[in-house]
Scaffold this motif. Sequence first.
Motif, PDB file in Angstrom:
ATOM      1  N   TYR A  83      46.805  38.214  53.538  1.00 42.25           N
ATOM      2  CA  TYR A  83      46.410  38.117  51.772  1.00 42.25           C
ATOM      3  C   TYR A  83      46.236  36.899  51.373  1.00 42.25           C
ATOM      4  O   TYR A  83      45.152  36.769  50.308  1.00 42.25           O
ATOM      5  CB  TYR A  83      47.617  38.975  51.198  1.00 42.25           C
TER       6      TYR A  83
ATOM      7  N   THR B  43      42.456  36.719  49.450  1.00 44.74           N
ATOM      8  CA  THR B  43      42.202  36.263  48.195  1.00 44.74           C
ATOM      9  C   THR B  43      41.711  35.038  47.903  1.00 44.74           C
ATOM     10  O   THR B  43      40.714  34.828  46.987  1.00 44.74           O
ATOM     11  CB  THR B  43      43.495  36.089  47.267  1.00 44.74           C
TER      12      THR B  43
ATOM     13  N   TYR C  36      44.296  44.910  41.776  1.00 46.55           N
ATOM     14  CA  TYR C  36      44.868  45.594  42.803  1.00 46.55           C
ATOM     15  C   TYR C  36      45.091  44.564  43.961  1.00 46.55           C
ATOM     16  O   TYR C  36      46.058  44.586  44.417  1.00 46.55           O
ATOM     17  CB  TYR C  36      44.298  46.884  43.331  1.00 46.55           C
ATOM     18  N   ILE C  37      43.847  43.838  44.397  1.00 39.38           N
ATOM     19  CA  ILE C  37      44.076  42.780  45.215  1.00 39.38           C
ATOM     20  C   ILE C  37      44.871  41.757  44.871  1.00 39.38           C
ATOM     21  O   ILE C  37      46.048  41.554  45.892  1.00 39.38           O
ATOM     22  CB  ILE C  37      42.667  42.371  45.789  1.00 39.38           C
TER      23      ILE C  37
ATOM     24  N   THR D 128      48.947  42.964  44.884  1.00 42.23           N
ATOM     25  CA  THR D 128      49.429  43.466  46.122  1.00 42.23           C
ATOM     26  C   THR D 128      49.614  42.068  46.911  1.00 42.23           C
ATOM     27  O   THR D 128      50.555  41.958  47.848  1.00 42.23           O
ATOM     28  CB  THR D 128      48.342  44.075  46.858  1.00 42.23           C
TER      29      THR D 128
ATOM     30  N   ASP E  54      47.556  50.087  52.159  1.00 41.95           N
ATOM     31  CA  ASP E  54      47.604  48.839  51.231  1.00 41.95           C
ATOM     32  C   ASP E  54      46.770  47.920  51.666  1.00 41.95           C
ATOM     33  O   ASP E  54      45.610  47.473  51.111  1.00 41.95           O
ATOM     34  CB  ASP E  54      48.816  48.273  50.819  1.00 41.95           C
TER      35      ASP E  54
ATOM     36  N   SER F 241      42.972  46.990  50.432  1.00 42.65           N
ATOM     37  CA  SER F 241      42.686  45.683  49.565  1.00 42.65           C
ATOM     38  C   SER F 241      41.236  45.260  50.377  1.00 42.65           C
ATOM     39  O   SER F 241      40.331  44.837  49.746  1.00 42.65           O
ATOM     40  CB  SER F 241      43.655  44.779  49.992  1.00 42.65           C
TER      41      SER F 241
END
Length: 339
Positions: A232, A236, A278-279, A282, A297, A301
């Motif tokens: 993640y 991101t 949402y991204i 999460t 999830d 993503s």
Amino acid sequence: MRRFFFKYFFAGSLLSILYCFMALPVFSQNQILGKQVKATVDSSSIKIGEQFHLTLQASAAPSQQLVWPQIPDSFDHFLVVDKSKMDTLRQTGNNVYKQQITLTNFDSGYWKIPAFSFGMVSGDSAVTSPSLTTDSLFINVNTVPVDTTRPFKPIKQIMGVPFNILAYWPYILGGIIVLAILIWLIFFRKRETVQKAEQIIPQEPPYDQAIKNLHALEDEKLWQNNEVKLYYTKLTDIIRFYIQRQFGINAMEQTSDELLQKIKPITKLNQQKNNLQYILQTADLAKFAKLQPVREDHEASMRKAYEILEWTKPKEEVEQMNKAQASLASSEGITNNES
């Protein structure tokens, strides 16, 4: 005769005693002041324009303040060339002050240096005691003897000084050092410019770079190997860096809430707010709340990241893709017709 002798002896003794009593206050004052002032010179005879030294010296008790005489720049045909700093010594319980003054004289003759007056202030009293003066001094200023019997000599030509390279070695060495520094700076700057030019690599368009990074992230299979937090973090960063390059928003330094507020004025990007939210949410849960999102999830993503890129990519790239698809379709149609 005897009466006459005793008469004059008694009168003389009485006058002597009276004189002693009259001198007692002066004697007592000199003892209290610790008085001793004097002026001396290192030469009493000089040639015209020659310099000599006048030394002033005075002593006073520690409880007394000495008032030094004010000496002008010139006085009585004498010129003051220099004055030394006051020198203070301690002798027999008194402070001894000494100053050396450099004098000169350009007038021939026998000239007197006048007496100099010193004052004393005892304790906290603002009243200056009677002046203490030095003795006067005399200086004989002589002219240079000239033999008038000899004829005048002609004026000599200007004498040339022979060239000696050793006399100029500090300047030559300094010039070499400065020249070496200049050459080094020019070479270093040129080399630095070349290196910077070599380092400047044309960047890919934001969309192409982001798509490539997402593909690479998928190939790493981080969440499949339980590297959820790193997955993640990279996901991101790819989206934030794309938004920063494509729309000029400082997305890399914004929090999730701040970034969602910043995209509102950009209509195309704001239309993807739900996917972006949402991204980010999460990712925050996975990185900070230490929650473990499930497989759905992770896949959602990644899918939403692709949707954001496809929706917000520039028109030029959309047109290029449409042309590429059209040309591909036409080539396939020609192939089918031929078959």
